[in-house]
Design a protein around this motif. Structure first.
Motif, PDB file in Angstrom:
ATOM      1  N   VAL B   7       0.855  -1.203  -0.130  1.00  0.00           N
ATOM      2  CA  VAL B   7       0.162  -0.141  -0.283  1.00  0.00           C
ATOM      3  C   VAL B   7       0.998   1.582   0.075  1.00  0.00           C
ATOM      4  CG1 VAL B   7      -1.494   1.597   1.529  1.00  0.00           C
ATOM      5  CG2 VAL B   7      -1.912  -0.793   1.191  1.00  0.00           C
ATOM      6  N   VAL B   8       2.217   1.348   0.214  1.00  0.00           N
ATOM      7  CA  VAL B   8       3.165   2.168   0.650  1.00  0.00           C
ATOM      8  C   VAL B   8       3.033   2.851  -0.406  1.00  0.00           C
ATOM      9  CG1 VAL B   8       3.270   1.879   3.524  1.00  0.00           C
ATOM     10  CG2 VAL B   8       4.943   1.421   1.655  1.00  0.00           C
ATOM     11  N   ILE B   9       3.147   2.049  -1.708  1.00  0.00           N
ATOM     12  CA  ILE B   9       4.392   2.188  -2.803  1.00  0.00           C
ATOM     13  C   ILE B   9       2.838   2.315  -3.748  1.00  0.00           C
ATOM     14  CG2 ILE B   9       4.952   0.819  -4.811  1.00  0.00           C
ATOM     15  CD1 ILE B   9       7.114   0.479  -2.865  1.00  0.00           C
ATOM     16  N   TYR B  10       2.190   1.734  -3.444  1.00  0.00           N
ATOM     17  CA  TYR B  10       0.767   1.911  -3.858  1.00  0.00           C
ATOM     18  C   TYR B  10       0.289   3.541  -4.193  1.00  0.00           C
ATOM     19  CZ  TYR B  10      -0.926  -2.070  -6.296  1.00  0.00           C
ATOM     20  OH  TYR B  10      -1.764  -2.894  -7.469  1.00  0.00           O
ATOM     21  N   ALA B  11       0.566   4.405  -2.907  1.00  0.00           N
ATOM     22  CA  ALA B  11       0.286   5.735  -2.287  1.00  0.00           C
ATOM     23  C   ALA B  11       0.640   6.949  -3.133  1.00  0.00           C
ATOM     24  CB  ALA B  11       0.073   5.696  -0.565  1.00  0.00           C
ATOM     25  N   ASP B  12       1.775   6.384  -3.341  1.00  0.00           N
ATOM     26  CA  ASP B  12       2.498   7.035  -4.038  1.00  0.00           C
ATOM     27  C   ASP B  12       1.772   7.794  -5.432  1.00  0.00           C
ATOM     28  OD1 ASP B  12       4.560   7.810  -2.105  1.00  0.00           O
ATOM     29  OD2 ASP B  12       6.205   7.129  -3.699  1.00  0.00           O
ATOM     30  N   HIS B  13       1.805   6.622  -6.182  1.00  0.00           N
ATOM     31  CA  HIS B  13       0.857   6.171  -7.508  1.00  0.00           C
ATOM     32  C   HIS B  13      -0.905   6.976  -6.947  1.00  0.00           C
ATOM     33  CE1 HIS B  13       4.066   3.962  -9.325  1.00  0.00           C
ATOM     34  NE2 HIS B  13       4.251   3.440  -8.508  1.00  0.00           N
ATOM     35  N   LEU B  14      -1.079   6.386  -6.473  1.00  0.00           N
ATOM     36  CA  LEU B  14      -1.749   7.045  -5.855  1.00  0.00           C
ATOM     37  C   LEU B  14      -2.143   8.719  -6.295  1.00  0.00           C
ATOM     38  CD1 LEU B  14      -5.255   6.984  -5.174  1.00  0.00           C
ATOM     39  CD2 LEU B  14      -4.887   7.232  -2.958  1.00  0.00           C
ATOM     40  N   LEU B  15      -1.571   9.304  -5.020  1.00  0.00           N
ATOM     41  CA  LEU B  15      -1.619  10.600  -5.311  1.00  0.00           C
ATOM     42  C   LEU B  15      -1.052  11.564  -6.400  1.00  0.00           C
ATOM     43  CD1 LEU B  15      -1.779  10.225  -2.024  1.00  0.00           C
ATOM     44  CD2 LEU B  15       0.263  11.720  -1.961  1.00  0.00           C
ATOM     45  N   ALA B  16      -0.182  10.437  -7.232  1.00  0.00           N
ATOM     46  CA  ALA B  16       0.404  11.637  -9.190  1.00  0.00           C
ATOM     47  C   ALA B  16      -1.314  10.647 -10.017  1.00  0.00           C
ATOM     48  CB  ALA B  16       1.703  10.190  -9.793  1.00  0.00           C
ATOM     49  N   GLY B  17      -1.779  10.813  -9.448  1.00  0.00           N
ATOM     50  CA  GLY B  17      -2.773  10.158 -10.453  1.00  0.00           C
ATOM     51  C   GLY B  17      -2.937   8.761 -11.235  1.00  0.00           C
ATOM     52  N   GLU B  18      -2.057   8.202 -10.904  1.00  0.00           N
ATOM     53  CA  GLU B  18      -1.527   7.055 -11.932  1.00  0.00           C
ATOM     54  C   GLU B  18      -2.641   5.920 -11.488  1.00  0.00           C
ATOM     55  OE1 GLU B  18       2.823   9.141 -12.685  1.00  0.00           O
ATOM     56  OE2 GLU B  18       2.865   7.235 -10.827  1.00  0.00           O
ATOM     57  N   LEU B  19      -3.091   5.193 -10.902  1.00  0.00           N
ATOM     58  CA  LEU B  19      -3.815   4.209 -10.463  1.00  0.00           C
ATOM     59  C   LEU B  19      -4.359   3.647 -11.456  1.00  0.00           C
ATOM     60  CD1 LEU B  19      -3.699   3.791  -7.008  1.00  0.00           C
ATOM     61  CD2 LEU B  19      -1.915   2.506  -8.100  1.00  0.00           C
ATOM     62  N   SER B  20      -4.262   2.302 -12.315  1.00  0.00           N
ATOM     63  CA  SER B  20      -5.094   1.989 -13.257  1.00  0.00           C
ATOM     64  C   SER B  20      -6.875   1.735 -12.081  1.00  0.00           C
ATOM     65  CB  SER B  20      -5.631   0.956 -13.947  1.00  0.00           C
ATOM     66  OG  SER B  20      -5.231  -0.145 -13.095  1.00  0.00           O
ATOM     67  N   VAL B  21      -7.844   1.397 -12.992  1.00  0.00           N
ATOM     68  CA  VAL B  21      -9.612   1.397 -12.709  1.00  0.00           C
ATOM     69  C   VAL B  21      -9.707   0.315 -11.102  1.00  0.00           C
ATOM     70  CG1 VAL B  21     -11.311   0.751 -12.568  1.00  0.00           C
ATOM     71  CG2 VAL B  21     -10.446   2.386 -13.703  1.00  0.00           C
ATOM     72  N   ARG B  38      -4.600   3.399   6.292  1.00  0.00           N
ATOM     73  CA  ARG B  38      -5.950   4.893   5.466  1.00  0.00           C
ATOM     74  C   ARG B  38      -5.229   5.998   6.487  1.00  0.00           C
ATOM     75  NH1 ARG B  38     -10.167   1.582   7.066  1.00  0.00           N
ATOM     76  NH2 ARG B  38     -10.727   2.594   9.378  1.00  0.00           N
ATOM     77  N   ARG B  39      -4.206   5.923   7.840  1.00  0.00           N
ATOM     78  CA  ARG B  39      -4.260   6.957   8.538  1.00  0.00           C
ATOM     79  C   ARG B  39      -2.777   7.211   7.590  1.00  0.00           C
ATOM     80  NH1 ARG B  39      -2.402   6.196  14.703  1.00  0.00           N
ATOM     81  NH2 ARG B  39      -4.602   6.550  14.432  1.00  0.00           N
ATOM     82  N   TYR B  40      -2.335   5.835   6.813  1.00  0.00           N
ATOM     83  CA  TYR B  40      -0.887   6.628   5.681  1.00  0.00           C
ATOM     84  C   TYR B  40      -1.151   7.405   4.811  1.00  0.00           C
ATOM     85  CZ  TYR B  40       3.412   6.189   3.544  1.00  0.00           C
ATOM     86  OH  TYR B  40       4.419   5.990   2.513  1.00  0.00           O
ATOM     87  N   VAL B  41      -2.061   6.783   4.110  1.00  0.00           N
ATOM     88  CA  VAL B  41      -2.170   7.719   3.003  1.00  0.00           C
ATOM     89  C   VAL B  41      -2.437   9.415   3.440  1.00  0.00           C
ATOM     90  CG1 VAL B  41      -4.135   7.502   1.277  1.00  0.00           C
ATOM     91  CG2 VAL B  41      -3.135   5.511   1.637  1.00  0.00           C
ATOM     92  N   ARG B  42      -3.416   8.833   4.239  1.00  0.00           N
ATOM     93  CA  ARG B  42      -3.943  10.314   4.396  1.00  0.00           C
ATOM     94  C   ARG B  42      -2.958  11.695   5.400  1.00  0.00           C
ATOM     95  NH1 ARG B  42      -7.264   9.214   8.907  1.00  0.00           N
ATOM     96  NH2 ARG B  42      -6.105   9.817  10.719  1.00  0.00           N
ATOM     97  N   GLN B  43      -2.203  10.799   5.787  1.00  0.00           N
ATOM     98  CA  GLN B  43      -0.857  11.923   6.720  1.00  0.00           C
ATOM     99  C   GLN B  43      -0.557  11.780   5.335  1.00  0.00           C
ATOM    100  OE1 GLN B  43      -2.201  10.431  11.204  1.00  0.00           O
ATOM    101  NE2 GLN B  43      -0.114   9.479   9.849  1.00  0.00           N
ATOM    102  N   LEU B  44       0.113  10.960   4.517  1.00  0.00           N
ATOM    103  CA  LEU B  44       1.459  11.507   3.835  1.00  0.00           C
ATOM    104  C   LEU B  44       0.411  12.369   2.922  1.00  0.00           C
ATOM    105  CD1 LEU B  44       4.037  10.199   2.163  1.00  0.00           C
ATOM    106  CD2 LEU B  44       2.147   8.803   0.648  1.00  0.00           C
ATOM    107  N   ARG B  45      -0.385  13.127   2.581  1.00  0.00           N
ATOM    108  CA  ARG B  45      -1.277  13.765   1.707  1.00  0.00           C
ATOM    109  C   ARG B  45      -0.795  15.394   2.381  1.00  0.00           C
ATOM    110  NH1 ARG B  45      -5.448  12.372  -2.753  1.00  0.00           N
ATOM    111  NH2 ARG B  45      -6.264  10.144  -2.176  1.00  0.00           N
ATOM    112  N   VAL B  46      -0.569  15.467   3.106  1.00  0.00           N
ATOM    113  CA  VAL B  46      -0.594  16.334   4.347  1.00  0.00           C
ATOM    114  C   VAL B  46       0.600  16.318   4.358  1.00  0.00           C
ATOM    115  CG1 VAL B  46      -1.170  16.832   6.975  1.00  0.00           C
ATOM    116  CG2 VAL B  46      -2.776  15.810   6.343  1.00  0.00           C
ATOM    117  N   LEU B  47       1.091  15.789   4.488  1.00  0.00           N
ATOM    118  CA  LEU B  47       2.844  15.640   4.591  1.00  0.00           C
ATOM    119  C   LEU B  47       3.549  16.320   2.977  1.00  0.00           C
ATOM    120  CD1 LEU B  47       6.011  15.971   5.320  1.00  0.00           C
ATOM    121  CD2 LEU B  47       5.710  13.260   4.601  1.00  0.00           C
ATOM    122  N   ILE B  48       3.113  16.078   2.085  1.00  0.00           N
ATOM    123  CA  ILE B  48       3.294  16.023   0.806  1.00  0.00           C
ATOM    124  C   ILE B  48       2.267  18.056   0.247  1.00  0.00           C
ATOM    125  CG2 ILE B  48       3.271  16.077  -1.569  1.00  0.00           C
ATOM    126  CD1 ILE B  48       3.335  13.058  -1.309  1.00  0.00           C
ATOM    127  N   GLY B  49       1.829  17.959   0.755  1.00  0.00           N
ATOM    128  CA  GLY B  49       0.963  19.324   0.916  1.00  0.00           C
ATOM    129  C   GLY B  49       1.927  20.248   1.744  1.00  0.00           C
TER     130      GLY B  49
END
Ligand SMILES: [Zn+2]
Lengths: 204, 79
Positions: B7-21, B38-49
């Motif tokens: 999931v931590v790898i997928y999270a990068d692709h999710l944030l770049a808008g690069e995941l397939s359906v 869920r917490r990881y993805v939410r907080q990664l978004r906060v961090l990158i922002g």
């Protein structure tokens, strides 16, 4: 992040009516980031020279800029090329470190079956602005950025701080897309880990 | 089923808008049952922002010094 097309259009008009005023705005906006980027490659004194030279080159060449890419990408490309030239002249080069053996910063936080063994802490901040309200944490972020391996620092700066496109970053650094992604991931998780630790200890 | 480690790898692709359906569906299936991720993805978004906002602006003094150096060395090419 601003819309690059709109950014370009506004800037183009401003440069046409008063070049120096518009150019000064560019300097205010981009100088700090360009300097951080150059510092990832070079010593402080060299970095300042390279960025100053980049501004002179940009000032002289901006009439020929074709406005197809973002001005930000163009400026950062000039800095990278200047830094690379400096490194070549000194027989040094950009060191790219993605030794496949070295695990990323989160590796120790999972069990063998792939589940979290040390799951993320619950951060007090729920938005970027809240996260940046603590000056101590900002200092820690800047310190951690400075400690990242060179190539991770460059990729993180270009992608997450400046918002450049992956394709442009790959071209600038002559690296493949998968390598750029690995470097970005490593940089991100290292910083994530630091912020996570900070939530508990209050230290970097 | 995706593992948290993936999931931590997928999270990068999710944030770049690069995941397939299909990939997005796999990720959301995992997030639905795993609060850590869920917490990881939410907080990664906060961090990158936060990183985006970290790029400080130069002071007007610094900008003025850069402009002086440009005029000292760019010489006649003012247009
Ligand atoms: Zn999970």
């Amino acid at each position: 992040m601003k819309d690059p097309a709109k950014e370009n259009e506004d800037l183009r008009a401003a440069l046409g009516s008063d070049k120096d005023t518009a150019f000064t705005r560019l300097v205010v906006e981009h100088h700090a980031g360009m300097l951080r980027l150059a510092r990832a490659f070079l010593r402080e004194d060299e970095a300042e020279e390279v960025v100053q030279d980049a501004w002179i080159a940009a000032y002289n060449a901006i009439a020929q800029f074709e406005w197809r890419s973002s001005i930000r990408t163009w400026l950062f490309r000039i800095v990278i090329n200047g830094a690379k030239g400096r490194l070549r002249g000194a027989n040094r080069e950009l060191t790219v470190d993605f030794s496949a053996v070295e695990p990323d910063a989160l590796a120790g936080r999972f069990m063998a079956d792939g589940h979290w063994s040390a799951p993320p802490e619950n951060w007090r901040a729920h938005s970027p602005d809240e996260l940046l309200q603590e000056q101590d944490l900002i200092d820690c972020l800047q310190k951690t950025l400075g400690l990242l391996p060179q190539s991770q620092r460059v990729v993180l700066e270009l992608r997450d701080l400046q918002g450049l496109e992956f394709d442009d970053i790959c071209n600038m650094l002559s690296l493949g897309a998968s390598n750029v992604r690995v470097l970005l991931h490593r940089a991100r998780v290292r910083i994530f880990n630091m912020v996570d630790r900070y939530q508990v200890t209050g230290e970097c | 089923m995706l593992k948290c480690r993936e999931v931590v790898i997928y999270a990068d692709h999710l944030l770049a808008g690069e995941l397939s359906v299909v990939e997005r569906a796999k990720l959301h299936l995992h997030l639905a049952i795993c609060r850590h991720c869920r917490r990881y993805v939410r907080q990664l978004r906060v961090l990158i922002g936060a990183l985006q906002r970290l790029g400080a602006r130069a002071s007007s003094d610094v900008a003025a010094a850069v402009m002086r150096a440009i005029h000292a060395r760019a010489g006649t090419s003012r247009s």
